[in-house]
Design a protein around this motif. Sequence first.
Motif, PDB file in Angstrom:
ATOM      1  N   GLU A  96      19.601   3.861   1.669  1.00  0.00           N
ATOM      2  CA  GLU A  96      19.211   3.120   2.863  1.00  0.00           C
ATOM      3  C   GLU A  96      18.888   1.669   2.505  1.00  0.00           C
ATOM      4  O   GLU A  96      18.445   1.372   1.404  1.00  0.00           O
ATOM      5  N   VAL A 122      15.518   2.620  12.430  1.00  0.00           N
ATOM      6  CA  VAL A 122      14.636   1.884  11.526  1.00  0.00           C
ATOM      7  C   VAL A 122      13.239   2.496  11.501  1.00  0.00           C
ATOM      8  O   VAL A 122      12.654   2.767  12.554  1.00  0.00           O
ATOM      9  N   PHE A 178      16.340   0.843   6.928  1.00  0.00           N
ATOM     10  CA  PHE A 178      17.443   0.948   7.882  1.00  0.00           C
ATOM     11  C   PHE A 178      18.362   2.113   7.502  1.00  0.00           C
ATOM     12  O   PHE A 178      18.973   2.101   6.433  1.00  0.00           O
ATOM     13  N   HIS A 196      10.774  -2.394   6.171  1.00  0.00           N
ATOM     14  CA  HIS A 196      11.741  -1.809   7.107  1.00  0.00           C
ATOM     15  C   HIS A 196      12.786  -1.013   6.323  1.00  0.00           C
ATOM     16  O   HIS A 196      13.386  -1.536   5.381  1.00  0.00           O
ATOM     17  N   ASP A 203      21.747   4.002   8.578  1.00  0.00           N
ATOM     18  CA  ASP A 203      22.955   3.777   9.382  1.00  0.00           C
ATOM     19  C   ASP A 203      23.286   5.048  10.178  1.00  0.00           C
ATOM     20  O   ASP A 203      23.583   6.096   9.606  1.00  0.00           O
ATOM     21  N   HIS A 214      18.074  -0.593  15.862  1.00  0.00           N
ATOM     22  CA  HIS A 214      18.529  -1.976  15.674  1.00  0.00           C
ATOM     23  C   HIS A 214      20.056  -1.985  15.587  1.00  0.00           C
ATOM     24  O   HIS A 214      20.654  -1.125  14.944  1.00  0.00           O
ATOM     25  N   PHE A 248      21.470   1.125  13.582  1.00  0.00           N
ATOM     26  CA  PHE A 248      20.535   1.582  12.554  1.00  0.00           C
ATOM     27  C   PHE A 248      19.287   2.171  13.199  1.00  0.00           C
ATOM     28  O   PHE A 248      18.747   1.622  14.170  1.00  0.00           O
ATOM     29  N   SER A 281      10.137  -4.523  15.790  1.00  0.00           N
ATOM     30  CA  SER A 281       9.529  -3.293  15.262  1.00  0.00           C
ATOM     31  C   SER A 281       8.215  -2.966  15.948  1.00  0.00           C
ATOM     32  O   SER A 281       7.838  -1.799  16.057  1.00  0.00           O
TER      33      SER A 281
END
Length: 407
Positions: free
Chosen positions: A143, A214, A231, A229, A233, A196, A212, A183
Amino acid sequence: MKKEQDLLVNYINNVLFHPEDADINLALLSEEYRELGEKVKCLGEWALEADRFAGEVAAGKIERALIPDPENVFANNIINLQSILRHMTQQIERIIDQSSNYKREEELIEGNFDAMVRELHKRTSALENERNLFIQFTESASERIVVLGEETGEVLFGNKVAREYREQIKEYVDDAFTLNRESGCSVDNPYSQWTHTVTHPDELGEPVTEIFHVHSIYIIWENQGAIAHMFSDVTTQRKMENLAMKDCLTGAFNRSYAMEYMNLIYEGGKDFSIAFVDVDYLKYCNDTFGHAAGDDYLIEIVEILEHLDEGCTVCRTGGDEFLVVSENLTSDQLAGLLEHTRRILGMNYFDKEKTISKSFSYGVSARTAEDERTLQILLSEADERMYQDKLENKRRRHMAIQDDRMV
């Protein structure tokens, strides 16, 4: 008379100069001098009492001094002085006690400060170790992980995949402040999950949208507030979910999504308008021009329905039936847009001879905050109105054919 005067004068002299001998026998005074003798004796006793009281106060016996006769006017000022001295004494004692406490607290603080410095050093070392472990652990993660300064927006850390990703599409990546703001993460709200999206061109220059999920966490990084953060996918997953919710031919949402969405906004107590739309002459189009033409006809209908209003959701609920849902339009507004759209669509024909024009039938219903009808009643109402509109369309079509034959 001379004898009585001498007796009084002698008593006054003793009060002034020999207080230990000050005494008078009032019985030796005649009736004429008796009242005067009593007053002189009272004055003498008050004067002597005030003198003894003043002596005790002067000697520091502020709390233990004798209590004068309340009627002794000679002692009033001394009593006031005693009260002032008593208050001052209490204040001084309090100051002394506080000074002692301050001294003890100072010694305690001194010891605590040393302990706090040691504890702070210990925690700083622990945080440094934790930060190093965090870097080592996340560097090899799949990630994308970034740590952004809460106030500065500075990129404090990015793991390997995050650095590579940012380098590839850096001009399309949102700035740190935007990410932190989206966020909603802060010291008061230290954890959040959100979605996101990033849109950028692929190798051929075609736009690609990545999605994404998050996870954001508020942390302390190098002695400053920061937000980490992570992320994940979910682009492929969302595409699959989207396909499961969409009609594969028209791209409109399917019946399952329609029912889920309708239940969601109904249970949420929102105002909304709905319309059932039935495509006219689909069977004629399929039988006359083939199913490919029929498919194109359905796709055309969906495209124009999706352009009714920005907030409209179009769902295919059957072969030639669609449901339009709007949280922005009233029933009159939605009906007005549908009628306007139908007139424009009616200018298009299936063939060059303009035998039959394209069209649809519709029925509208709406729910407001005061409305207590069930969702099923609202749907049935829209469906019944659509059916009546379809009958009216057939009647108008029949009348038009009759008129053409008469000509």
